[in-house]
Write a protein that holds these residues in place. Structure first.
Motif, PDB file in Angstrom:
ATOM      1  N   GLN A 132       0.845  -1.139   0.048  1.00  0.00           N
ATOM      2  CA  GLN A 132       0.155   0.236  -0.025  1.00  0.00           C
ATOM      3  C   GLN A 132       0.836   1.238  -0.025  1.00  0.00           C
ATOM      4  OE1 GLN A 132      -3.385  -0.097  -0.339  1.00  0.00           O
ATOM      5  NE2 GLN A 132      -3.056  -2.402  -0.728  1.00  0.00           N
ATOM      6  N   LYS A 133       1.946   1.173   0.591  1.00  0.00           N
ATOM      7  CA  LYS A 133       3.063   2.499   0.602  1.00  0.00           C
ATOM      8  C   LYS A 133       3.566   2.582  -0.682  1.00  0.00           C
ATOM      9  CE  LYS A 133       4.442   2.004   5.632  1.00  0.00           C
ATOM     10  NZ  LYS A 133       5.354   1.916   6.603  1.00  0.00           N
ATOM     11  N   ILE A 134       3.873   1.523  -1.590  1.00  0.00           N
ATOM     12  CA  ILE A 134       4.228   1.874  -2.830  1.00  0.00           C
ATOM     13  C   ILE A 134       3.548   1.734  -4.119  1.00  0.00           C
ATOM     14  CG2 ILE A 134       6.538   1.135  -2.031  1.00  0.00           C
ATOM     15  CD1 ILE A 134       6.108  -1.758  -3.097  1.00  0.00           C
ATOM     16  N   ARG A 135       1.961   1.953  -3.724  1.00  0.00           N
ATOM     17  CA  ARG A 135       0.845   1.607  -4.658  1.00  0.00           C
ATOM     18  C   ARG A 135       1.234   2.977  -5.620  1.00  0.00           C
ATOM     19  NH1 ARG A 135      -4.995   1.977  -2.389  1.00  0.00           N
ATOM     20  NH2 ARG A 135      -4.400   3.781  -1.835  1.00  0.00           N
ATOM     21  N   GLY A 136       1.308   2.534  -6.682  1.00  0.00           N
ATOM     22  CA  GLY A 136       1.421   3.673  -8.031  1.00  0.00           C
ATOM     23  C   GLY A 136       2.847   3.906  -8.020  1.00  0.00           C
ATOM     24  N   LYS A 137       3.192   4.122  -9.432  1.00  0.00           N
ATOM     25  CA  LYS A 137       4.627   4.510  -9.755  1.00  0.00           C
ATOM     26  C   LYS A 137       5.428   5.854  -9.132  1.00  0.00           C
ATOM     27  CE  LYS A 137       7.669   4.997 -13.689  1.00  0.00           C
ATOM     28  NZ  LYS A 137       7.761   4.785 -15.206  1.00  0.00           N
ATOM     29  N   GLU A 138       4.271   6.589  -8.992  1.00  0.00           N
ATOM     30  CA  GLU A 138       4.492   7.730  -8.036  1.00  0.00           C
ATOM     31  C   GLU A 138       5.081   7.617  -6.719  1.00  0.00           C
ATOM     32  OE1 GLU A 138       0.265   7.336  -7.700  1.00  0.00           O
ATOM     33  OE2 GLU A 138       1.641   6.991  -9.146  1.00  0.00           O
ATOM     34  N   ASN A 139       4.875   6.556  -6.157  1.00  0.00           N
ATOM     35  CA  ASN A 139       5.137   6.126  -4.887  1.00  0.00           C
ATOM     36  C   ASN A 139       6.469   5.180  -4.802  1.00  0.00           C
ATOM     37  OD1 ASN A 139       3.229   7.727  -3.152  1.00  0.00           O
ATOM     38  ND2 ASN A 139       1.512   6.522  -4.159  1.00  0.00           N
ATOM     39  N   GLN A 140       6.895   4.864  -5.881  1.00  0.00           N
ATOM     40  CA  GLN A 140       7.967   3.733  -5.747  1.00  0.00           C
ATOM     41  C   GLN A 140       9.059   4.048  -4.740  1.00  0.00           C
ATOM     42  OE1 GLN A 140      10.524   4.303  -9.391  1.00  0.00           O
ATOM     43  NE2 GLN A 140       9.550   5.938  -9.789  1.00  0.00           N
ATOM     44  N   ARG A 141       9.844   2.994  -4.217  1.00  0.00           N
ATOM     45  CA  ARG A 141      10.734   3.342  -3.106  1.00  0.00           C
ATOM     46  C   ARG A 141      12.194   2.711  -3.990  1.00  0.00           C
ATOM     47  NH1 ARG A 141       9.510   2.667   2.393  1.00  0.00           N
ATOM     48  NH2 ARG A 141       7.736   3.708   2.763  1.00  0.00           N
ATOM     49  N   GLU A 142      13.019   3.217  -3.377  1.00  0.00           N
ATOM     50  CA  GLU A 142      14.469   2.778  -3.785  1.00  0.00           C
ATOM     51  C   GLU A 142      14.976   1.708  -2.658  1.00  0.00           C
ATOM     52  OE1 GLU A 142      18.365   5.139  -4.214  1.00  0.00           O
ATOM     53  OE2 GLU A 142      17.208   5.531  -5.804  1.00  0.00           O
ATOM     54  N   THR A 147      22.696  -8.105  -3.101  1.00  0.00           N
ATOM     55  CA  THR A 147      24.194  -7.919  -2.743  1.00  0.00           C
ATOM     56  C   THR A 147      24.404  -6.630  -2.017  1.00  0.00           C
ATOM     57  OG1 THR A 147      24.539  -7.237  -4.740  1.00  0.00           O
ATOM     58  CG2 THR A 147      24.558  -9.557  -4.674  1.00  0.00           C
ATOM     59  N   GLY A 148      23.658  -5.732  -2.062  1.00  0.00           N
ATOM     60  CA  GLY A 148      23.912  -4.276  -1.702  1.00  0.00           C
ATOM     61  C   GLY A 148      24.837  -3.504  -2.513  1.00  0.00           C
ATOM     62  N   LYS A 149      25.120  -4.098  -3.711  1.00  0.00           N
ATOM     63  CA  LYS A 149      25.999  -3.231  -4.427  1.00  0.00           C
ATOM     64  C   LYS A 149      25.225  -2.390  -5.690  1.00  0.00           C
ATOM     65  CE  LYS A 149      29.532  -6.790  -4.399  1.00  0.00           C
ATOM     66  NZ  LYS A 149      30.456  -7.692  -5.031  1.00  0.00           N
ATOM     67  N   ALA A 150      23.668  -2.633  -5.794  1.00  0.00           N
ATOM     68  CA  ALA A 150      22.958  -1.622  -6.786  1.00  0.00           C
ATOM     69  C   ALA A 150      21.613  -1.224  -5.974  1.00  0.00           C
ATOM     70  CB  ALA A 150      22.768  -2.523  -7.864  1.00  0.00           C
ATOM     71  N   LYS A 151      21.197  -0.353  -6.580  1.00  0.00           N
ATOM     72  CA  LYS A 151      19.983   0.038  -5.909  1.00  0.00           C
ATOM     73  C   LYS A 151      18.695  -0.209  -7.037  1.00  0.00           C
ATOM     74  CE  LYS A 151      21.381   2.321  -2.339  1.00  0.00           C
ATOM     75  NZ  LYS A 151      20.877   2.150  -0.935  1.00  0.00           N
ATOM     76  N   LEU A 152      17.432  -0.664  -6.401  1.00  0.00           N
ATOM     77  CA  LEU A 152      16.512  -1.049  -7.302  1.00  0.00           C
ATOM     78  C   LEU A 152      15.123  -0.354  -6.884  1.00  0.00           C
ATOM     79  CD1 LEU A 152      16.249  -4.902  -6.458  1.00  0.00           C
ATOM     80  CD2 LEU A 152      17.480  -3.915  -8.440  1.00  0.00           C
ATOM     81  N   GLN A 153      14.383   0.232  -7.911  1.00  0.00           N
ATOM     82  CA  GLN A 153      13.201   1.076  -7.791  1.00  0.00           C
ATOM     83  C   GLN A 153      12.138  -0.007  -7.820  1.00  0.00           C
ATOM     84  OE1 GLN A 153      13.756   3.373 -11.123  1.00  0.00           O
ATOM     85  NE2 GLN A 153      14.474   5.310  -9.952  1.00  0.00           N
ATOM     86  N   LEU A 169      19.921   1.774 -12.644  1.00  0.00           N
ATOM     87  CA  LEU A 169      20.982   2.379 -13.678  1.00  0.00           C
ATOM     88  C   LEU A 169      20.092   2.053 -15.063  1.00  0.00           C
ATOM     89  CD1 LEU A 169      23.976   0.571 -12.245  1.00  0.00           C
ATOM     90  CD2 LEU A 169      23.427   2.909 -12.264  1.00  0.00           C
ATOM     91  N   SER A 170      19.030   1.408 -14.922  1.00  0.00           N
ATOM     92  CA  SER A 170      18.144   0.972 -16.438  1.00  0.00           C
ATOM     93  C   SER A 170      17.770   2.315 -16.923  1.00  0.00           C
ATOM     94  CB  SER A 170      17.059   0.126 -15.950  1.00  0.00           C
ATOM     95  OG  SER A 170      16.251   0.073 -17.074  1.00  0.00           O
TER      96      SER A 170
END
Length: 425
Positions: A132-142, A147-153, A169-170
């Protein structure tokens, strides 16, 4: 004191030892009741309100209920078993025309996850709340990758059965990774996994746990892993680096020395929950495999189950059958530890203790004379022949006379014939 109380007293002592040590091994000769004792311990630990331990049928019914519920898991060690089977490993999977490799959780990792998330903070409810906190692209989390070497949305479109995940990085505007929410939840409670997007799913679960501070929160509901024939596997190889984590003070939630390791394939942070108990069994006459090394021994408590004629007296209701069974038991195993005239005592060989060589009481439990005869003919005699063949017992000339009598369900008369009146004259 009743038989039930006599039986339950040592069982309660074993439970107390298991609760303190976390890991025990039941050892003894074949037929001493290791399997049934293991089931009783698992049931008593898993359900403290269960007291009908003298009723075999009810014990096994409760055992099956707890197993189905995920509180009990069972496996058998063997010589070809390894870390990849027991903890986790890479398994090939055909994806169209290509072969990919996915991390496959073994039984040990699965039950650890089940034990960790059985109660306390509900990980499933936390996942739903996080969605519910990340509902919708506008509320995306990082969030960090596993591995901790990269970040994901990461975000969730309401109504979808999948998450949307992409690397920061995409350059693509859409999410190339869409792990199943249902499979993510199954993975979180140790009952499945997301095969196609495993690393992304694990990263998401880790983020949820950090969000709700449940990374090290473990359940108090007891879970039991039973390892049959534990000495037949290479324990150090099977457990790998996790052998250290088995110690009570190294478990998650310990106030002394809790340890967390990073698993080699999944890169997951891993610890052994304090509510997981391990019960192993081993036959003391089985010398076909390597011995258990000291590093393993100091992490387990050892309980020796001895051959006990009292079990025969309790379990056989028919007076005539009971008398026959006890007579055969006495001739083969002797009457107490000081009896040196029994078949086992007079045939003892090598460095085996006398108790290890005795034929377990379960071999003598039968409802009828015919059933007892079949057990002697097709179980006891073949076992003793195998012992003689392997040099565990010494073979002697009169052995076949014993075997012929026992095959009929009778004891061999070893008393010298009484002198006749003519010979006395």
């Amino acid at each position: 004191m009743s038989t039930a109380n006599q039986t339950s007293k040592p069982l309660e002592q074993y439970i107390h030892l298991l609760q303190e040590k976390k890991n025990i091994i039941l050892q003894g000769a074949p037929g001493t009741g290791k399997t049934y004792t293991t089931a009783s311990l698992a049931v008593r630990l898993g359900n403290p309100d269960f007291f009908e331990l003298e009723d075999h049928t009810k014990v096994m019914e409760e055992y099956e209920r707890l197993r189905t519920n995920g509180q009990i898991a069972f496996c058998t060690f063997h010589q070809s078993m390894d870390y990849e089977d027991f903890v986790e490993g890479l398994k090939p999977e055909l994806q169209g025309e290509h072969i990919t490799y996915k991390v496959d959780d073994g039984i040990f990792k699965q039950i650890c996850e089940q034990a960790r998330s059985a109660e306390g903070k509900d990980i499933i409810a936390c996942i739903d709340n996080y969605l519910q906190k990340i509902r919708g692209k506008e509320n995306q989390r990082e969030i960090p990758s596993i591995t901790g070497k990269a970040k994901l949305q990461v975000w969730w479109e309401e109504g979808n059965k999948t998450l949307s995940i992409r690397s920061t990085l995409s350059k693509k505007d859409y999410a190339p990774a869409r792990p199943s929410i249902e499979k993510i939840k199954a993975h979180a409670i140790g009952k499945g996994g997301e095969n196609n997007w495993s690393a992304y799913a694990r990263a998401f679960i880790k983020a949820v746990k950090e969000e709700y501070q449940i990374e090290d929160d473990t359940s108090s509901t007891p879970h039991v892993l039973i390892i049959d024939e534990i000495n037949r596997g290479n324990i150090s190889r099977i457990f790998g680096e996790l052998i250290t984590l088995l110690e009570a003070d190294k478990r998650a939630g310990s106030k002394t020395h809790p340890i967390t390791v990073t698993l080699p394939y999944s890169k997951d942070s891993f610890s052994v929950p304090s509510n997981l108990y391990i019960i192993g069994t081993m036959n003391t006459t089985d010398r076909s495999t390597g011995s258990i090394d000291y590093a393993v021994r100091r992490r387990f408590a050892f309980i020796t189950l001895k051959t006990d004629p009292e079990v025969i007296k309790t379990c056989i209701k028919d007076d005539a059958v009971r008398a026959k069974a006890l007579a055969l038991f006495k001739q083969i195993n002797g009457d107490g530890t000081d009896d040196k005239a029994s078949f086992i005592a007079t045939h003892q060989a090598g460095d085996f203790d006398l108790e290890d060589l005795k034929v377990g009481h379960s071999y003598f439990i039968a409802e009828t004379q015919e059933a007892l005869q079949l057990k002697m003919c097709y179980e006891v005699i073949p076992l003793l022949r195998e012992y003689i063949k392997d040099g565990i017992l010494q073979g002697k000339e009169e052995d076949e006379k014993y075997f012929a009598a026992w095959a009929k369900g009778e004891c061999l008369n070893t008393e010298p014939a009484e002198a006749t009146a003519d010979s006395e004259a």
